[in-house]
Design an enzyme around this catalytic site. Structure first.
Site, PDB file in Angstrom:
ATOM      1  N   ASP A 145       7.278  -2.785  -0.978  1.00 35.05           N
ATOM      2  CA  ASP A 145       5.728  -2.827  -1.001  1.00 35.05           C
ATOM      3  C   ASP A 145       5.306  -3.203  -2.557  1.00 35.05           C
ATOM      4  O   ASP A 145       4.592  -4.132  -2.678  1.00 35.05           O
ATOM      5  CB  ASP A 145       4.962  -1.784  -0.250  1.00 35.05           C
ATOM      6  N   VAL A 173       0.508  -3.221   1.515  1.00 37.13           N
ATOM      7  CA  VAL A 173       0.794  -4.340   2.524  1.00 37.13           C
ATOM      8  C   VAL A 173       1.879  -4.136   3.570  1.00 37.13           C
ATOM      9  O   VAL A 173       1.868  -4.794   4.509  1.00 37.13           O
ATOM     10  CB  VAL A 173       1.838  -5.017   1.165  1.00 37.13           C
ATOM     11  N   ASP A 174       2.578  -2.835   3.503  1.00 30.54           N
ATOM     12  CA  ASP A 174       3.279  -2.498   4.712  1.00 30.54           C
ATOM     13  C   ASP A 174       2.331  -2.338   5.750  1.00 30.54           C
ATOM     14  O   ASP A 174       2.699  -2.724   7.101  1.00 30.54           O
ATOM     15  CB  ASP A 174       4.050  -1.468   4.432  1.00 30.54           C
ATOM     16  N   VAL A 175       1.320  -1.546   5.447  1.00 29.17           N
ATOM     17  CA  VAL A 175       0.408  -1.035   6.609  1.00 29.17           C
ATOM     18  C   VAL A 175      -0.304  -2.481   7.173  1.00 29.17           C
ATOM     19  O   VAL A 175      -0.186  -2.497   8.648  1.00 29.17           O
ATOM     20  CB  VAL A 175      -0.672  -0.378   6.174  1.00 29.17           C
ATOM     21  N   GLY A 178       2.316  -4.295   9.250  1.00 30.34           N
ATOM     22  CA  GLY A 178       2.545  -3.457  10.634  1.00 30.34           C
ATOM     23  C   GLY A 178       1.557  -3.871  11.589  1.00 30.34           C
ATOM     24  O   GLY A 178       1.674  -4.075  12.898  1.00 30.34           O
TER      25      GLY A 178
END
Length: 383
Positions: A145, A173-175, A178
């Site tokens: 991230d 950014v990961d969230v 997802g």
């Protein structure tokens, strides 16, 4: 044992073979589990690496990082280099409705678990791949991230004007990726209802970030000029930033001329609204520094909480800069029910962040916390 999921959730009956780990993939599959999907998390013998990311830990002594994105799942330990375990993994993938993985491109193919192989025997499967930079030119790039925030432009517009570029305080950014994975999976499941055929869903951190840059991205494409850091200010609205009151900072987010006139009245300076420099948003943006200096002088006279009460009563968007604990307290006071208590191993419940998607007829119903390593896997039944 997982609770009985019959008639439980809009995704009841959907089985997910979850080969993902760390954050983006597990966040997506947790969202699916909250709405009734049977998510089987396939973990290597040592478990998802975030199990070891401590402190802090929850009431069970489990990593809060791991626990925050893995509730409601089964954990099944499988060593994909072991022939028997790999056979089990393949059987799961070939019987699943959804397969989710976030390995480097090519890894799943080495084990015969890639999309083409799974589709050959399970054409109805929805197969979601999460990568950092896609499967072509960026296939070898590690999808961390922080790295994506840097190369994806987010850090260039975050932080003080005269300071260094800054990351966001969470792996945002990961969230976002997802959430894009969830959207893609649900779209593919909807299409499968029509055709009976699954498809591949591909999401990556880089383009998820570029899409989420929103107005900053569109202005760059339209003008050819990359935006600069503005600290807590907004490139197109003023006043829309952080100010210091007597004791602590607060945010004022004025979005139109009516709100600005109300702000001027509430601050005891009604003439600001008719000042030629500040009569419209465009002018306020042009004279941002002058306006900020005037507002800062007025706001320094009272405590932040007092100003928030005055401004809110005048319908001016304003708020304290809360820490995370204060943010939960505020959400509770507003009746948003931001926390769900899940049964722990002892008498203390495991507190978890509530699912933010609210459906009136088939709401999210988290029932159990994240699994202990290898637990609940024995309850998997074959179709």
């Amino acid at each position: 044992m997982l609770p009985d999921r019959e008639h439980d959730g809009v995704l009841n009956g959907v089985r997910v073979a979850d080969f993902s780990r760390v954050l983006a993939g597990p966040y997506a599959t947790m969202m699916l589990a909250d709405f009734g999907a049977d998510v089987i998390k396939i973990e290597p013998p040592g478990g998802d690496e975030t199990r070891a990311w401590t402190p802090p830990v929850d009431a069970r002594g489990q990593s809060t990082y791991f626990g925050g994105v893995n509730r409601g799942k089964r954990s099944l330990l499988l060593d994909l280099t072991d022939a028997a375990d790999l056979a089990t993994a393949k059987r799961l993938a070939l019987e699943a409705d959804v397969v989710v993985e976030n390995f480097r491109p090519g890894v799943m193919a080495r084990f015969g678990l890639d999309y083409e192989t799974v589709r050959g025997e399970n054409p109805s499967a929805v197969y979601c791949s999460v990568t950092g930079f896609g499967a072509v030119g960026g296939a070898a790039m590690p999808g961390y991230d922080l790295l994506v925030q840097a190369v994806g432009g987010l850090m260039s517009i975050t932080g003080p004007v005269d300071g260094e570029p800054s990351k966001v305080g969470v792996a945002l950014v990961d969230v976002l990726t997802g959430l894009n994975a969830v959207t893609g999976i649900l779209l593919a499941l909807r299409e499968r209802e029509r055709t009976g055929v699954g498809q591949r869903v591909e999401v990556d951190l880089m383009t998820s970030l570029l899409s989420a840059l929103a107005n900053q991205a569109s202005s760059t494409l339209a003008t050819g000029e990359a935006p600069a850091r503005l600290g807590n200010a907004h490139p197109s609205i003023a006043p829309y930033e952080l100010f210091d009151a007597r004791d602590r900072p607060l945010v004022i987010a004025v979005g139109n001329d009516r709100q600005f006139a109300a702000l001027a009245d509430a601050l005891g300076a009604p003439g600001l609204a008719s000042d030629a420099r500040f009569a419209s948003n465009r002018l306020r943006v042009r004279h941002r520094a002058e306006l900020r200096a005037i507002l800062a002088g007025l706001l320094a006279g009272k405590k932040a909480r007092d100003w928030v009460e005055v401004l809110t009563s005048s319908r001016v968007p304003a708020g304290l800069v809360n820490d995370v604990a204060e943010a939960f307290e505020l959400a509770e006071r507003l009746g948003l029910e931001p926390v769900v208590d899940l049964p722990g191993a002892g008498s203390d419940p495991v507190r978890s962040v509530a699912n933010p998607i609210h459906l009136s007829a088939t709401p999210a119903r988290p029932r159990v916390p994240s699994p202990e390593l290898g637990s609940r896997g024995a309850g998997v039944t074959w179709r």
